[in-house]
Enzyme design. Structure first.
Site, PDB file in Angstrom:
ATOM      1  N   LYS A   1      -5.554   5.394   2.206  1.00 34.80           N
ATOM      2  CA  LYS A   1      -6.842   5.949   2.592  1.00 34.80           C
ATOM      3  C   LYS A   1      -7.900   4.873   2.837  1.00 34.80           C
ATOM      4  O   LYS A   1      -8.956   5.160   3.386  1.00 34.80           O
ATOM      5  CB  LYS A   1      -7.325   6.965   1.559  1.00 34.80           C
ATOM      6  N   ASP A   2      -7.614   3.621   2.470  1.00 35.02           N
ATOM      7  CA  ASP A   2      -8.517   2.523   2.830  1.00 35.02           C
ATOM      8  C   ASP A   2      -8.711   2.488   4.345  1.00 35.02           C
ATOM      9  O   ASP A   2      -9.783   2.184   4.855  1.00 35.02           O
ATOM     10  CB  ASP A   2      -7.907   1.166   2.441  1.00 35.02           C
TER      11      ASP A   2
END
Ligand code: P1T
Length: 510
Positions: A82-83
């Site tokens: 999700k970075d």
């Protein structure tokens, strides 16, 4: 307030492209696919370009003929896939003038990893960041978020996404109240699938020279699976895209939507009770449903047998991959995406005791102590004092003082336990969370506590293992014909030691 247009309008697109999944026509940021750069300007530039690693032991043990490759998203700097979307949503919003460094406040509802990605970007770029996440999510995620300077709001796990108390609704409400707040809104932001269309999918295709027969990806917001699938279908149309969805979620079978299908499960980050806009079901060929037991045991195997320090949803994806890849032949290639890192779960599925307490693993045997297999009897436990869930926190405090009990069990009208009241938790709420003694008892109720049911014949060994991870175990007695669980006692290490020491003396004839 200024809010990202993605959230409030149907026109959720970058640079005027209005069709959400018209990814080909959107502005692209495709990184050079090498890792040779000697110095990175900041940690955000390290996001992506994760390794693709061939699995050596598990596929062979499972009799899988094809090759299985793990896309190691847990190696991203914030610890998860999700970075990628967090950084991409920030860049896009900055470019559109929606986010202004030093002025805007980022608020996001999340199961934690998008929050960590956003908090990472906020730390580097200097934004205030508020993360709204359900109680279910791990303390490890919360501590990481706090270390990155984010402010945390917790919401009840049981709140449906449309409830006013859900993390999504609370974030929206806060965004209206806090000046300059922006919700980037991963569920409705095209930069979510776009980050995977440009990044994750390109990397997978590059690593395998565009020859991919199957990709298996867990489904949360579905940005990963939808974005990857769109790119892979363009370049590798024969590739089978498999979505993995936990029992208790409706993503795999929305047409059979039934409220009772929405149930609690432990694995974090996958599954929802609604269909996010970032899901495009038309590019997903097949779905596999997973449960906690198989998922978390598989995560432990990925760690133990393949050396991949991943999280719980990685086990779900891998378990799904093993089911789906049975249809592939030798020489074919299956990619499974491992979304997050072991760090998020150090006190959860990484702990044997935590796994045992939930029946995901058998309680270990311990032949060195004579009492390990003995059953719990009422001589072992102390009586508990119960109060009604209609009481007030002040009444609960008075009862604690009056009885000098270590804790109170809280029961509903049927006498079934709904939680525990402890001085420690009350102090924390008042001291750390600015709670007020005038709030409802529900706010002071500990809902995550360990209990054993006398009807299931718990052993002293089981109690001892639980006491490794909790200061007390509540003893309940369930009724065969109902869901009622009456609290009858509690056990601490003190109780166990005194009981076993007395029995030892008795056995020795003293
Ligand atoms: O959201 P999606 O791209 O479908 O990824 C699913 C997923 C899988 N595994 C883990 C551990 C995750 O954290 C996620 C998604 N996480 C969020 C939605 C979030 O807010 O962190």
């Amino acid at each position: 307030m200024s809010t990202s247009s993605h959230m409030e309008t149907e026109n959720g697109s970058t640079n005027g492209v209005t069709n959400f999944f018209d990814l080909q026509r959107m502005p692209h940021i495709v990184e050079a696919l090498d890792r040779n750069q000697k110095i990175q300007p900041d940690i955000l530039h390290v996001i992506g370009n994760t390794p693709l690693v061939k699995l050596t032991r598990i596929p062979k043990d499972e009799g899988i003929l094809c090759d299985i490759y793990a896309k190691c998203e847990f190696l991203n700097p914030g610890g998860s896939v999700k970075d990628r979307i967090a950084y991409r949503m920030v860049l896009d919003a900055e470019q559109r003038g929606v986010l202004i460094p030093g002025k805007s406040v980022i608020i996001e509802p999340t199961s934690g990893n998008t929050g960590i990605g956003l908090a990472l970007a906020a730390a580097v770029k200097g934004y205030r960041c508020i993360i709204v996440l359900p109680e279910k999510m791990s303390d490890e995620k919360v501590n990481t978020l706090k270390a990155l300077g984010a402010e945390i709001v917790r919401t009840p796990t049981e709140a449906a996404s449309s409830d006013p108390d859900s993390n999504i609704m609370v974030a929206r409400r806060m965004a209206k109240e806090i000046p300059n707040a922006v919700v980037l809104d991963q569920y409705n932001n095209p930069c979510n699938p776009l980050a995977h269309y440009d990044g994750t999918a390109e990397e997978i295709l590059w690593s395998l020279d565009d020859e991919v027969d199957m990709v298996v990806i867990g489904a949360g917001t579905c940005g990963t699976i939808s974005g990857v699938a769109h790119k892979i279908k363009e370049r590798c149309p024969k590739c089978i895209v498999v979505g993995v969805d936990p029992y208790g979620s409706i993503l795999a079978q929305p047409e059979e939507l039934n409220k009772s299908d929405v149930q609690f499960y432990e694995v974090e980050g996958i599954g929802y009770d609604f269909l996010p806009r970032s899901l495009d079901r038309s590019v997903i060929d097949k779905w596999v449903k997973t449960d906690d037991h198989n998922s978390l045991q598989m995560s432990r195997r990925l760690i133990r047998e393949e050396g991949l320090l991943c999280g719980g949803s990685s086990g779900s994806a891998m378990w799904g991959a093993i089911q789906a890849a049975r249809s592939l032949k030798a020489g074919q290639k299956c990619v499974v995406l491992l979304p997050d890192n072991i760090r998020n779960y150090m006190t959860k599925f990484i702990s044997d005791q935590w796994m045992e307490a939930r029946n995901f693993k058998k309680v270990i045997r311990n032949d060195k102590v004579w009492w390990w297999e003995h059953l719990v009897t009422d001589e072992l436990f102390q009586a508990v004092v119960s109060i009604s869930n209609k009481s007030t926190p002040l009444e609960a405090l008075d009862k604690l003082k009056e009885t000098r009990a270590p804790l109170l069990t809280i029961v509903n009208d049927s006498g079934s336990i709904v939680g525990v009241f402890t001085a420690d938790n009350a102090r924390q709420r008042l001291a750390n969370l600015s709670g007020s003694i005038n709030e409802s008892l529900d706010k002071f109720t500990v809902k995550k506590f360990y209990k054993v049911d006398l009807m299931l014949k718990p052993t002293l060994g089981q109690i001892s293992r639980l006491l490794d991870i909790t200061p007390y175990v509540v003893v309940v007695k369930s009724e065969a014909t109902s869901q009622i669980r009456k609290p009858v006692g509690m056990i601490t290490s003190n109780d166990l030691l005194i009981y076993t020491a007395a029995e030892t003396k008795h056995l020795n004839g003293k």
